[in-house]
Design a protein around this motif. Structure first.
Motif, PDB file in Angstrom:
ATOM      1  N   ALA A   1     -35.138 -32.872  20.222  1.00  0.00           N
ATOM      2  CA  ALA A   1     -34.866 -34.214  19.698  1.00  0.00           C
ATOM      3  C   ALA A   1     -33.455 -34.663  20.070  1.00  0.00           C
ATOM      4  O   ALA A   1     -33.236 -35.830  20.426  1.00  0.00           O
ATOM      5  CB  ALA A   1     -35.050 -34.230  18.185  1.00  0.00           C
ATOM      6  N   TYR A   2     -32.495 -33.756  20.006  1.00  0.00           N
ATOM      7  CA  TYR A   2     -31.112 -34.070  20.381  1.00  0.00           C
ATOM      8  C   TYR A   2     -31.035 -34.453  21.863  1.00  0.00           C
ATOM      9  O   TYR A   2     -30.384 -35.427  22.238  1.00  0.00           O
ATOM     10  CB  TYR A   2     -30.224 -32.869  20.081  1.00  0.00           C
ATOM     11  N   PHE A   3     -31.705 -33.679  22.708  1.00  0.00           N
ATOM     12  CA  PHE A   3     -31.729 -33.965  24.140  1.00  0.00           C
ATOM     13  C   PHE A   3     -32.359 -35.327  24.422  1.00  0.00           C
ATOM     14  O   PHE A   3     -31.828 -36.114  25.208  1.00  0.00           O
ATOM     15  CB  PHE A   3     -32.488 -32.861  24.887  1.00  0.00           C
ATOM     16  N   LEU A   4     -33.467 -35.619  23.783  1.00  0.00           N
ATOM     17  CA  LEU A   4     -34.134 -36.911  24.009  1.00  0.00           C
ATOM     18  C   LEU A   4     -33.270 -38.065  23.508  1.00  0.00           C
ATOM     19  O   LEU A   4     -33.220 -39.128  24.145  1.00  0.00           O
ATOM     20  CB  LEU A   4     -35.507 -36.923  23.336  1.00  0.00           C
ATOM     21  N   GLY A   5     -32.565 -37.876  22.400  1.00  0.00           N
ATOM     22  CA  GLY A   5     -31.665 -38.915  21.906  1.00  0.00           C
ATOM     23  C   GLY A   5     -30.523 -39.179  22.869  1.00  0.00           C
ATOM     24  O   GLY A   5     -30.171 -40.331  23.138  1.00  0.00           O
ATOM     25  N   MET A   6     -29.934 -38.123  23.408  1.00  0.00           N
ATOM     26  CA  MET A   6     -28.862 -38.288  24.390  1.00  0.00           C
ATOM     27  C   MET A   6     -29.393 -38.948  25.659  1.00  0.00           C
ATOM     28  O   MET A   6     -28.715 -39.765  26.275  1.00  0.00           O
ATOM     29  CB  MET A   6     -28.225 -36.932  24.722  1.00  0.00           C
ATOM     30  N   LEU A   7     -30.592 -38.599  26.057  1.00  0.00           N
ATOM     31  CA  LEU A   7     -31.207 -39.199  27.234  1.00  0.00           C
ATOM     32  C   LEU A   7     -31.419 -40.693  27.045  1.00  0.00           C
ATOM     33  O   LEU A   7     -31.115 -41.494  27.933  1.00  0.00           O
ATOM     34  CB  LEU A   7     -32.534 -38.494  27.525  1.00  0.00           C
ATOM     35  N   VAL A   8     -31.887 -41.092  25.865  1.00  0.00           N
ATOM     36  CA  VAL A   8     -32.117 -42.508  25.572  1.00  0.00           C
ATOM     37  C   VAL A   8     -30.789 -43.269  25.571  1.00  0.00           C
ATOM     38  O   VAL A   8     -30.721 -44.421  25.996  1.00  0.00           O
ATOM     39  CB  VAL A   8     -32.854 -42.660  24.225  1.00  0.00           C
ATOM     40  N   LEU A   9     -29.711 -42.628  25.114  1.00  0.00           N
ATOM     41  CA  LEU A   9     -28.412 -43.299  25.083  1.00  0.00           C
ATOM     42  C   LEU A   9     -27.735 -43.348  26.447  1.00  0.00           C
ATOM     43  O   LEU A   9     -27.100 -44.342  26.792  1.00  0.00           O
ATOM     44  CB  LEU A   9     -27.486 -42.594  24.098  1.00  0.00           C
TER      45      LEU A   9
END
Length: 90
Positions: A43-51
Motif C-alpha cells: 500500500a505504501y509503494f502504491l501510494g508513492m507511485l500515485v504521488l
C-alpha cells in the motif's frame, strides 16, 4: 596419569561435537510469513507511485534544464570585462 585422564588409558578418543548450541533460555522462534506488513508495504509503494508518477514530467524538465544550463556554463568565457573591480589587481 594426568588429572584429565579418567578413562583408564583410552587415549585418542575424541568426544562428539555439540549438535546445537543456543545461548538463551527462551524457546526458539521459527518465524512465520508476515502478511500484514507485506500488505502495508504494498500500500505504501502504491501510494508513492500515485504521488510521484504525475510529478515525473516536472522532475524531467528540471533535470533537463539543469543539464542545459550546465552545458552553457561550461562554454561561457571565464575572463572578466575590462574595468571590472572584482578582479585582483596585478
Amino acid at each position: 596419569m594426568s588429572e584429565g585422564d579418567s578413562d583408564g588409558g583410552s587415549e585418542g578418543v575424541v568426544p562428539e561435537p555439540v549438535k546445537k548450541v543456543a545461548r538463551t533460555v527462551t524457546p526458539g522462534f521459527s518465524g512465520r510469513p508476515d502478511a500484514e506488513m507485506t500488505a502495508i508495504g504494498i500500500a505504501y509503494f502504491l501510494g508513492m507511485l500515485v504521488l510521484l508518477v504525475p510529478l515525473l514530467p516536472f522532475i524531467a524538465i528540471v533535470w533537463l534544464l539543469s543539464k542545459i544550463t550546465g552545458f552553457f556554463a561550461r562554454k561561457a568565457p571565464t575572463e572578466r570585462l575590462p574595468g571590472d573591480r572584482s578582479r585582483s589587481s596585478r
